[in-house]
Design a protein around this motif. Sequence first.
Motif, PDB file in Angstrom:
ATOM      1  N   ALA A 656      55.256   6.963-104.792  1.00  0.00           N
ATOM      2  CA  ALA A 656      54.559   7.835-103.842  1.00  0.00           C
ATOM      3  C   ALA A 656      53.306   7.175-103.302  1.00  0.00           C
ATOM      4  CB  ALA A 656      54.217   9.167-104.516  1.00  0.00           C
ATOM      5  N   SER A 657      52.725   6.262-104.063  1.00  0.00           N
ATOM      6  CA  SER A 657      51.514   5.576-103.602  1.00  0.00           C
ATOM      7  C   SER A 657      51.771   4.717-102.368  1.00  0.00           C
ATOM      8  CB  SER A 657      50.955   4.702-104.733  1.00  0.00           C
ATOM      9  OG  SER A 657      51.917   3.734-105.140  1.00  0.00           O
ATOM     10  N   THR A 658      53.046   4.421-102.085  1.00  0.00           N
ATOM     11  CA  THR A 658      53.373   3.590-100.917  1.00  0.00           C
ATOM     12  C   THR A 658      53.773   4.414 -99.702  1.00  0.00           C
ATOM     13  OG1 THR A 658      55.734   3.389-101.493  1.00  0.00           O
ATOM     14  CG2 THR A 658      54.208   1.808-102.496  1.00  0.00           C
ATOM     15  N   PHE A 659      53.826   5.731 -99.835  1.00  0.00           N
ATOM     16  CA  PHE A 659      54.338   6.558 -98.742  1.00  0.00           C
ATOM     17  C   PHE A 659      53.538   6.375 -97.453  1.00  0.00           C
ATOM     18  CE2 PHE A 659      56.660  10.066-101.365  1.00  0.00           C
ATOM     19  CZ  PHE A 659      57.526   9.101-101.836  1.00  0.00           C
ATOM     20  N   ALA A 660      52.220   6.374 -97.562  1.00  0.00           N
ATOM     21  CA  ALA A 660      51.386   6.258 -96.363  1.00  0.00           C
ATOM     22  C   ALA A 660      51.664   4.937 -95.638  1.00  0.00           C
ATOM     23  CB  ALA A 660      49.912   6.374 -96.724  1.00  0.00           C
ATOM     24  N   ASP A 661      51.786   3.850 -96.403  1.00  0.00           N
ATOM     25  CA  ASP A 661      52.076   2.556 -95.786  1.00  0.00           C
ATOM     26  C   ASP A 661      53.467   2.547 -95.172  1.00  0.00           C
ATOM     27  OD1 ASP A 661      49.599   1.613 -96.546  1.00  0.00           O
ATOM     28  OD2 ASP A 661      50.330   0.665 -98.388  1.00  0.00           O
ATOM     29  N   ASN A 663      55.145   5.117 -93.973  1.00  0.00           N
ATOM     30  CA  ASN A 663      55.137   5.925 -92.753  1.00  0.00           C
ATOM     31  C   ASN A 663      54.447   5.196 -91.608  1.00  0.00           C
ATOM     32  OD1 ASN A 663      56.454   7.909 -94.195  1.00  0.00           O
ATOM     33  ND2 ASN A 663      54.602   9.095 -94.613  1.00  0.00           N
ATOM     34  N   GLU A 664      53.395   4.483 -91.927  1.00  0.00           N
ATOM     35  CA  GLU A 664      52.711   3.706 -90.894  1.00  0.00           C
ATOM     36  C   GLU A 664      53.623   2.616 -90.339  1.00  0.00           C
ATOM     37  OE1 GLU A 664      48.618   1.025 -90.338  1.00  0.00           O
ATOM     38  OE2 GLU A 664      49.004   2.099 -92.210  1.00  0.00           O
ATOM     39  N   ALA A 665      54.347   1.955 -91.244  1.00  0.00           N
ATOM     40  CA  ALA A 665      55.289   0.918 -90.803  1.00  0.00           C
ATOM     41  C   ALA A 665      56.414   1.521 -89.974  1.00  0.00           C
ATOM     42  CB  ALA A 665      55.854   0.183 -92.015  1.00  0.00           C
ATOM     43  N   MET A 666      56.884   2.708 -90.360  1.00  0.00           N
ATOM     44  CA  MET A 666      57.937   3.367 -89.597  1.00  0.00           C
ATOM     45  C   MET A 666      57.459   3.700 -88.187  1.00  0.00           C
ATOM     46  SD  MET A 666      60.787   3.758 -91.378  1.00  0.00           S
ATOM     47  CE  MET A 666      60.623   2.246 -92.327  1.00  0.00           C
ATOM     48  N   CYS A 667      56.237   4.206 -88.074  1.00  0.00           N
ATOM     49  CA  CYS A 667      55.694   4.543 -86.755  1.00  0.00           C
ATOM     50  C   CYS A 667      55.546   3.293 -85.890  1.00  0.00           C
ATOM     51  CB  CYS A 667      54.349   5.248 -86.903  1.00  0.00           C
ATOM     52  SG  CYS A 667      54.464   6.951 -87.504  1.00  0.00           S
ATOM     53  N   ALA A 668      55.126   2.192 -86.509  1.00  0.00           N
ATOM     54  CA  ALA A 668      54.996   0.950 -85.759  1.00  0.00           C
ATOM     55  C   ALA A 668      56.353   0.485 -85.242  1.00  0.00           C
ATOM     56  CB  ALA A 668      54.366  -0.127 -86.645  1.00  0.00           C
ATOM     57  N   ARG A 669      57.378   0.618 -86.086  1.00  0.00           N
ATOM     58  CA  ARG A 669      58.717   0.233 -85.642  1.00  0.00           C
ATOM     59  C   ARG A 669      59.217   1.168 -84.553  1.00  0.00           C
ATOM     60  NH1 ARG A 669      64.342   0.245 -89.104  1.00  0.00           N
ATOM     61  NH2 ARG A 669      65.534  -1.071 -87.673  1.00  0.00           N
ATOM     62  N   ALA A 670      58.908   2.452 -84.685  1.00  0.00           N
ATOM     63  CA  ALA A 670      59.353   3.430 -83.695  1.00  0.00           C
ATOM     64  C   ALA A 670      58.772   3.140 -82.322  1.00  0.00           C
ATOM     65  CB  ALA A 670      58.962   4.833 -84.143  1.00  0.00           C
ATOM     66  N   GLN A 671      57.552   2.634 -82.282  1.00  0.00           N
ATOM     67  CA  GLN A 671      56.898   2.387 -80.998  1.00  0.00           C
ATOM     68  C   GLN A 671      57.428   1.143 -80.307  1.00  0.00           C
ATOM     69  OE1 GLN A 671      52.694   2.338 -81.825  1.00  0.00           O
ATOM     70  NE2 GLN A 671      52.672   4.478 -82.487  1.00  0.00           N
ATOM     71  N   ASN A 672      58.037   0.242 -81.058  1.00  0.00           N
ATOM     72  CA  ASN A 672      58.511  -1.014 -80.479  1.00  0.00           C
ATOM     73  C   ASN A 672      59.991  -0.914 -80.151  1.00  0.00           C
ATOM     74  OD1 ASN A 672      58.709  -3.624 -79.584  1.00  0.00           O
ATOM     75  ND2 ASN A 672      57.930  -4.570 -81.465  1.00  0.00           N
ATOM     76  N   ARG A 673      60.318  -0.025 -79.252  1.00  0.00           N
ATOM     77  CA  ARG A 673      61.720   0.179 -78.887  1.00  0.00           C
ATOM     78  C   ARG A 673      62.342  -1.059 -78.251  1.00  0.00           C
ATOM     79  NH1 ARG A 673      60.346   5.750 -79.112  1.00  0.00           N
ATOM     80  NH2 ARG A 673      62.193   7.103 -79.350  1.00  0.00           N
ATOM     81  N   ALA A 674      61.536  -1.837 -77.533  1.00  0.00           N
ATOM     82  CA  ALA A 674      62.073  -3.038 -76.891  1.00  0.00           C
ATOM     83  C   ALA A 674      62.617  -4.009 -77.941  1.00  0.00           C
ATOM     84  CB  ALA A 674      60.993  -3.708 -76.044  1.00  0.00           C
ATOM     85  N   ARG A 675      61.929  -4.100 -79.075  1.00  0.00           N
ATOM     86  CA  ARG A 675      62.405  -4.994 -80.132  1.00  0.00           C
ATOM     87  C   ARG A 675      63.713  -4.484 -80.720  1.00  0.00           C
ATOM     88  NH1 ARG A 675      61.864  -8.715 -83.980  1.00  0.00           N
ATOM     89  NH2 ARG A 675      62.240  -8.141 -86.157  1.00  0.00           N
ATOM     90  N   VAL A 676      63.831  -3.168 -80.890  1.00  0.00           N
ATOM     91  CA  VAL A 676      65.074  -2.609 -81.432  1.00  0.00           C
ATOM     92  C   VAL A 676      66.235  -2.927 -80.503  1.00  0.00           C
ATOM     93  CG1 VAL A 676      66.275  -0.479 -82.043  1.00  0.00           C
ATOM     94  CG2 VAL A 676      63.885  -0.796 -82.701  1.00  0.00           C
ATOM     95  N   ARG A 677      66.036  -2.763 -79.202  1.00  0.00           N
ATOM     96  CA  ARG A 677      67.098  -3.093 -78.251  1.00  0.00           C
ATOM     97  C   ARG A 677      67.468  -4.572 -78.346  1.00  0.00           C
ATOM     98  NH1 ARG A 677      69.841  -2.077 -73.591  1.00  0.00           N
ATOM     99  NH2 ARG A 677      69.363   0.136 -73.679  1.00  0.00           N
ATOM    100  N   GLU A 678      66.472  -5.424 -78.471  1.00  0.00           N
ATOM    101  CA  GLU A 678      66.733  -6.858 -78.593  1.00  0.00           C
ATOM    102  C   GLU A 678      67.523  -7.174 -79.857  1.00  0.00           C
ATOM    103  OE1 GLU A 678      64.149 -11.010 -79.126  1.00  0.00           O
ATOM    104  OE2 GLU A 678      63.160  -9.144 -78.550  1.00  0.00           O
ATOM    105  N   LEU A 679      67.190  -6.503 -80.958  1.00  0.00           N
ATOM    106  CA  LEU A 679      67.883  -6.753 -82.219  1.00  0.00           C
ATOM    107  C   LEU A 679      69.352  -6.369 -82.145  1.00  0.00           C
ATOM    108  CD1 LEU A 679      65.164  -5.540 -84.764  1.00  0.00           C
ATOM    109  CD2 LEU A 679      65.873  -7.897 -84.337  1.00  0.00           C
ATOM    110  N   TRP A 680      69.679  -5.353 -81.364  1.00  0.00           N
ATOM    111  CA  TRP A 680      71.077  -4.924 -81.261  1.00  0.00           C
ATOM    112  C   TRP A 680      71.931  -5.924 -80.481  1.00  0.00           C
ATOM    113  CZ3 TRP A 680      74.215  -1.622 -83.549  1.00  0.00           C
ATOM    114  CH2 TRP A 680      73.669  -0.549 -84.261  1.00  0.00           C
TER     115      TRP A 680
END
Length: 969
Positions: A656-661, A663-680
């Motif tokens: 649980a001590s890692t949850f905040a980190d 979630n922050e990493a998830m939000c950062a990935r969510a914002q970089n949609r262009a990278r997700v498209r490139e990865l596909w």
Amino acid sequence: MMWRMPESAPPAEPDPAPAAAWATVTYPRQFRTHQRQALDAIDTAVASGARRAWVVLPPGAGKTLVGLEAARRVGRPIVAFGPNTAIQGQWLAAWREFTPAALPAGTARDLSAPVTALTYQSLANFDPDAEVDEDGRAHLPKAGGKRRGGLRDRLHDNGRALVEALENAGPVTLVLDECHHLLEVWGRLLAELLEDLPQAHVIGLTGTPPDTLTAEQSRLVDELFGSPLYSTSIPSVVREGNLAPFAELAWFTEPTPTESQWLAAQAERFAELRTDLLEADTEFLPWLDRRFVSRPVSGLGAESPAVAWSRVERDEPERAAAALRFHHAGLLALPPGAALREEHRVEPTADDWVALLGEYLTARLLPSSDPDDQAVVEKIRAALPSVGYQLTKRGIRRGRSPVDRVLARSEAKTDAAAEIMAAESDALGSRLRGLVLCDHERASATLPARLRGVLDAEAGSARLVLSNLLADPRTAALEPVLITGRAVAADAGTARKLVAFVAEHAPEIELDEILPDAVGAVDVTGQWSSRRWVPLVTRFYETGAAQVLVGTRALLGEGWDARGVNTLVDLTTATTPTAVVQTRGRALRVDPEWPEKVANTWTVVCVSEEHPGGAGDWHRFVRKHHGYFAVTDNGEIASGVGHVDPWLSPYAPPPASTFADENEAMCARAQNRARVRELWQVGTPYRDELVHTIRVIPTSQARRTAPREPEPGAPQPPSWVSAREAARRPWPDLGAGPAPPRRGLAALATAVALIVGAVGVVAGLWWLPVAMAAVPAAAWWRWVSALRAASLAAGRELAALADGPDPLAFGYAVADAMQDLGLSERGADAVSGVVEADGSYTIALNGVDMETSRRFTTALDEVFAPLTAPRWVIARFVTDPLPDDDAVRAAGLAWLRRTAEPNAIVYHAVPAGFSSSSARVNAFVHAWNRWVSTGLATMMTGPVAESILATHRGADPFAATTALRIDWS
């Protein structure tokens, strides 16, 4: 592939006139790649006389058009069944795209139109008074049951009339959309019905992969359709550009303080029980030892301990896994023959304790008349409800767990939905089209007395989610709308806009006015039903007037289409493959208004460290992602929670001590949609195959901070491998290496110079001895310089061996050994390795079938695992680190002179797949010597084996942890 032709009657040909009419109607646009392939497969089967077909296409791949076109080509009246009215409407809309509009479509149960779209409910409209017996139990006969006493006799009059209409319609083509629903009672009815429709063609369409069906479901589907004719995956349709690229994300949360306090209190009784059971004077741990470690092995003949333990794992998988987790926790010795895998290297769960307690109760405590034993029984009885179990006369049984209800419906999860939508709004602005899916609109069951004051009465409901979104200024501005099968609701201001929108686009619908003084959430009521409000609210949403919809999985989780959805928050508890595929399919439609659309699918996970059952929601999250493929942050397309974050394990949640980190990493990935498209890599070639992979995470800091990308092209065996004395070249040329300079030449030059000098002295040529003195000096200088250079070069090679072999080298050895034995068509040249920034490797054997790739990763996992009780082991020599240049030169010099001290040795298990014969062992040794280290294999029998196990059992032979996964390519 299985096809059946009815034996009772020859196939009847359609009437020529209708057949000609069907031929004049065509679909005006080109079919997509997967649609064409599915149609070709059906055409081939129909041409061969087959009458039943089944194809698998994921949501959004165009199943409706495939079904209509395949049925049109048959040239008979079409009757299409779907699970709900939304899908029914899609069939009608799709047929209207066919031209010319000479053959009408309708929904009449008399089948008067050439194309009829119906719901399964219209067929299986059972009389509720006849559905159950006096005790409330339903009598549902098995598939294929006969008419008398079968489902047909219990149909309502409307359903019975539809069955008669089908029987009287003559040869028809039945198209069964989302035919996974046939696994319910509808399928049993159709099994009966199709016996009386021998001339009907049947086409089944589904998005649920066939390998996810249970044995009973597979039997029913096989009876109805045979094997699937065509199947494709979600990743393949994304690669084709016909579904939107997407990222699977998670938001991790803990229960609210009130919920956590209640969970901690519930955990106390079970914690006390565990403490009591672990007391030195109790029998529980000794009983476990007798049961799993020193167990008597009878009837197994000369079988090895590994074979004996494999039988335990086969016959008692839950107890065997629990015992190994107890070993990992230090509570039990390692059972002979057992091997710890990834799933065992976690703390025992409450379910593990219960699995072992159940047998301890029945075998040891309940038969005892000792008052102390009965006191333990009562403690167990009292503690079990706190982890969702009960002790009954038949043993321990799982019950309804209030703990799981708290985790599944925690208020923290509805708060998380607001946080996600706020973050997505920051990233997308006006482009955001969010969807929050819940299990229910309102809580249907009364809150248990023990949870009053812990959970809100509406916990987990769509109503509560709407309330939370409206209470947060960040998400209230998104004007969320609730839409379910029973109601439409929104903030009063948004509701007024919706009423005006309906008045403009459907003036025939009369809606009640929203009072001018109304504030907060209100229902939009009037003369409409879900059949009307679903398409209208969807259009309202797609215009951007409302940027978030909150709904239920029953209404919006299947058949509902809104191409603009780009953010999905999954708050549901459904974990079946069908529910997962259908839910996520809502966000994967390609959006013509935003060709670069990338969808984010969020799962909210609530974990409590206060309770031994606090990972229940985590394991639900794991089940959702099992068998579902998505792109990872390094470009792999993988099944399981690893595609959310490669560090997540399916066997235990992160701290649980890692949850905040996280979630922050998830939000950062969510914002970089262009990278997700490139990865596909949309538009690039693919094989649409599954391959087993192994993730290797070295614990050596040096390797993790300096990852190395694999060399391009076919791998070459290393120039040096570790050996007993220092290092040698790979097998079989074990004596090669940097050649030491030849000291004899310097000595010979010295002797010649002395002789010539002496002759000069005798002859009186004083200058000749002086000149000749320079010759040996130069020779000796060259020899010393060469020796220093050779020793430095050799020392540097030795220093490079100190970190141990590259993880890929182990993979090359396993692959070559498999190829040498004919177990694989490919060897080291087919091994791939993706190296992450953290130094971890993902290793796979490509270009082979899935079973071969599974054998490869299983064998490699055994090589990396600590020793337990293998049949054979193989040596690997370990060179010491060299701290500075002087040490490097000294080590090289010792190697050149063959005076180096013997290296330390570690042992790896020879994988079980190579241990069954001496030929297989030798093939593995040959490959091992080529890629990893010199060393021989040792059979684990006698004193030598006991010595090896005594010093190496449980030791990690290679500083790494592993995780087995499945990837798509």
